[in-house]
Write a protein that holds these residues in place. Structure first.
Motif, short mmCIF file in Angstrom:
data_model
loop_
_atom_site.label_atom_id
_atom_site.label_comp_id
_atom_site.label_asym_id
_atom_site.label_seq_id
_atom_site.Cartn_x
_atom_site.Cartn_y
_atom_site.Cartn_z
N UNK A 25 0.80 -1.23 0.00
CA UNK A 25 0.00 0.00 0.00
C UNK A 25 0.83 1.27 0.00
N UNK A 26 2.14 1.19 0.22
CA UNK A 26 3.01 2.37 0.15
C UNK A 26 3.04 3.17 1.43
N UNK A 45 16.59 3.17 -4.48
CA UNK A 45 15.77 2.40 -5.39
C UNK A 45 15.04 1.28 -4.68
N UNK A 46 15.27 1.11 -3.37
CA UNK A 46 14.51 0.12 -2.60
C UNK A 46 13.08 0.64 -2.50
N UNK A 47 12.15 -0.23 -2.78
CA UNK A 47 10.76 0.20 -2.79
C UNK A 47 9.94 -0.76 -1.95
N UNK A 48 9.19 -0.23 -0.99
CA UNK A 48 8.34 -1.08 -0.18
C UNK A 48 6.87 -0.82 -0.46
N UNK A 49 6.59 -0.22 -1.60
CA UNK A 49 5.21 0.05 -1.97
C UNK A 49 4.94 -0.44 -3.37
N UNK A 50 4.26 0.36 -4.16
CA UNK A 50 3.94 0.02 -5.53
C UNK A 50 5.10 0.50 -6.40
N UNK A 51 5.73 -0.43 -7.10
CA UNK A 51 6.97 -0.13 -7.82
C UNK A 51 6.85 -0.45 -9.30
N UNK A 52 7.52 0.37 -10.12
CA UNK A 52 7.64 0.13 -11.54
C UNK A 52 9.13 0.15 -11.86
N UNK A 53 9.63 -0.94 -12.44
CA UNK A 53 11.04 -1.04 -12.82
C UNK A 53 11.18 -0.62 -14.28
N UNK A 54 12.04 0.38 -14.53
CA UNK A 54 12.29 0.83 -15.89
C UNK A 54 13.49 0.06 -16.42
N UNK A 55 13.26 -0.72 -17.47
CA UNK A 55 14.28 -1.57 -18.07
C UNK A 55 14.53 -1.11 -19.50
#
Length: 142
Positions: A25-26, A45-55
């Motif tokens: 839930x962020x 860049x550690x994310x404990x919520x809603x994450x989008x990885x740009x590749x």
């Protein structure tokens, strides 16, 4: 497996799913605010919520649905600099709206709070083939 142990296993799976949902839930960070969104540069860049990885040529995931008020964090997962803003990428490249990440590198991220319902289409200025659709909704009120 007995009926009792199956029930117990389903209970623990459900409990784990609930814990994962709550964890996704962020959390709130505020810096620059207006009525519609909050843009926040994140130094990690550690994310404990809603994450989008740009590749390299895509975002993972490239379509997400979030509740109004939630944050989404965009991470550089390919070691490159990214810059996101509203509008379509590719040949019909255009810009619209108030969202703009500015440049963020591999060790950085961009965190956005979506305060109002709507559909937001983002693209990456440095790789216009990267497109992300964010659908924001208001949860039903009882």
């Amino acid at each position: 497996m007995t009926k009792s142990s199956r029930k117990k296993a389903l209970y623990y799976v459900g409990l784990a799913a609930l814990a994962l949902f709550v964890g996704l839930s962020g959390f709130m960070i505020t810096s620059r605010k207006n009525n519609h969104h909050t843009n926040t540069p994140a130094q990690q860049t550690v994310c404990d919520g809603i994450c989008v990885a740009l590749r390299a040529e895509k975002a993972d995931p490239d379509t997400i649905t979030v509740k109004a008020g939630e944050f989404v964090q965009f991470n550089s997962a390919d070691g490159k600099t990214h810059r996101l803003s509203l509008g379509k990428g590719g040949e019909d490249h255009d810009h619209s709206g108030p969202f703009n990440s500015g440049d963020f590198k591999a060790d950085e991220a961009w965190r956005v709070q979506f305060k109002e319902p709507g559909t937001f289409s983002f693209h990456d200025h440095y790789n216009p083939d990267i497109n992300i659709l964010v659908v924001v909704y208001n949860p039903a009120k009882s």
